[in-house]
Write an enzyme that holds these catalytic residues in place. Structure first.
Site, short mmCIF file in Angstrom:
data_model
loop_
_atom_site.label_atom_id
_atom_site.label_comp_id
_atom_site.label_asym_id
_atom_site.label_seq_id
_atom_site.Cartn_x
_atom_site.Cartn_y
_atom_site.Cartn_z
N TYR A 277 1.32 2.27 12.54
CA TYR A 277 -0.09 1.85 12.09
C TYR A 277 -0.32 0.01 13.02
CZ TYR A 277 -5.10 1.90 10.57
OH TYR A 277 -6.04 2.22 10.90
N TYR A 369 -5.31 8.76 3.64
CA TYR A 369 -6.21 7.60 3.98
C TYR A 369 -6.17 6.34 3.03
CZ TYR A 369 -8.30 8.35 8.78
OH TYR A 369 -8.89 8.67 10.10
#
Length: 406
Positions: A277, A369
């Site tokens: 990420y 998340y």
């Protein structure tokens, strides 16, 4: 500042349309691959897509957009003139897809067998232009990415094209006041890093991988890979994240209103590294400011780097890699791990996503998340940043144990 950085800093989008540029190129006999003008079609005609259809005096005609030529040069051609069976098939596929999705009857949309309704023809042209734009975006992504796997783009759902104001990067992008580079002071001199447990041992942690490069430590524990000062080569078993993911992935449009998603085109074994990420690394204060702006859209790409402190955040909204498009799930198939390679600053770990189970080809990739890289993923244990506490977005992951919100 060198010339290349000066050029990038002052690069702006061209204000001229593709059609204008195509006409200029043809006038000057210039070849431009980006505009579809090749040596092959500079003086010849090649079908780019089909715009319309009609029947006159019992003969079938198609309105053709010629590759590298502006729309003002479109012509009606009899079917026997077209040597592009794939494009004709694509035209009919788009036609019947549109008609089948409309509530109006086929008769009212097609009017009659002689010509198409204007709304149908407009849709077919927009779909063709979207397909070209997505293909160009796909090619651009593959030019910029550094990992081995290919990236593909697919949208069979709507007319959404490439995202605006998104720039593909492979590593963290530092913002003013943040240094993400770092440099390892020492490296190992091992001849067998797997058995010597070199760099992890020096850092006081467990060697992260098994002999198949699969993660074997629990979430929450850090990964210390061999760095640029180590004598071992790229085949070292302790160089996994830094070598990049080997899988081919597809950015696709979801059917249930979740926007873009990512699916794997290859089988991924359990505990395998899938992607990092990445994005802009910003301070927590800047994350708070941006978070207030993102609240208005209901979308955020802020990821707190809170391995040992909460000073920095990764924002993948404008700058990111394929992970920018990975959706949330309350039952994810990817897990977050903190990784340290050359930069050993515990405030700035790299964020790696590993598979939590075997993932089939064609399956969507997801992560939680609210995941913090710990073994406990219950909502009570998660300390959200101020930017994340303000807005609650309804979750549409479809998991049996869905929490109902992001």
């Amino acid at each position: 500042m060198n010339i290349s950085s000066w050029y990038i800093a002052w690069c702006v989008p061209c204000l001229a349309s593709n059609e204008t540029l195509q006409e200029l190129c043809r006038k000057e006999l210039l070849i431009c691959k980006c505009l579809g003008i090749t040596r092959k079609n500079l003086n010849n005609y090649e079908v780019e897509y089909i715009c319309d259809h009609k029947i006159e005096k019992g003969k079938e005609y198609f309105l053709v957009k010629w590759k590298g030529w502006p729309e003002s040069h479109n012509t009606w051609e009899p079917k026997h003139n077209l040597k592009c069976a794939t494009l004709v098939k694509q035209f009919y596929s788009d036609l019947y897809k549109y008609v089948s999705e409309m509530k109006s009857s086929k008769a009212s949309l097609l009017k009659n067998t002689k010509s198409l309704d204007r709304s149908v023809a407009d849709y077919i042209v927009r779909k063709a232009k979207q397909r070209i734009a997505l293909k160009r975006w796909e090619e651009d992504l593959n030019r910029k990415k550094t990992h081995n796997g290919m990236l593909y783009v697919e949208n069979d759902v709507d007319l959404e094209g490439p995202p605006r104001d998104f720039y593909y990067i492979n590593d963290y992008k530092a913002t003013p006041g943040v240094n993400t580079l770092g440099e390892a002071i020492v490296g190992c001199e091992c001849t067998d890093c797997f058995n010597d447990k070199c760099c992890p041992t020096e850092a006081g942690v467990v060697f992260a991988y098994n002999e198949h490069s699969q993660i074997k430590i629990q979430p929450g524990r850090p990964i210390y890979e061999c760095n640029s000062r180590c004598r071992c080569g790229p085949e070292c078993p302790n160089r996994v994240v830094q070598n990049g993911p080997p899988y081919s992935l597809c950015i696709f449009r979801t059917h249930n209103g979740r926007g873009w998603g990512v699916k794997t085109l290859q089988k991924i074994k359990k505990n395998s590294f899938v992607m990092e990420y990445v994005g802009e690394v910003i301070t927590s204060e800047e994350a708070e400011r941006r978070g207030q702006q993102y609240d208005n859209t209901g979308i955020t790409y802020l990821f707190d780097l809170d391995y040992e402190s909460d000073e920095f955040t990764v924002d993948a909204a404008r700058y990111g890699n394929v992970s920018h498009f990975v959706n949330h799930s309350c039952d994810p198939n990817l897990q977050v791990y903190n990784v340290f390679i050359d930069n050993l600053d515990v405030r700035l770990p790299r964020i790696a996503l590993f598979s939590t189970r075997s993932i089939k080809a064609g399956e969507e990739l997801t992560f939680d998340y609210q995941m913090k890289g710990s073994g406990d993923l219950s909502t009570d244990s998660i300390e959200l940043s101020p930017a994340k506490k303000r807005a609650r977005t309804t979750c549409r992951c479809g998991a049996a144990d869905c929490r109902g919100y992001l």
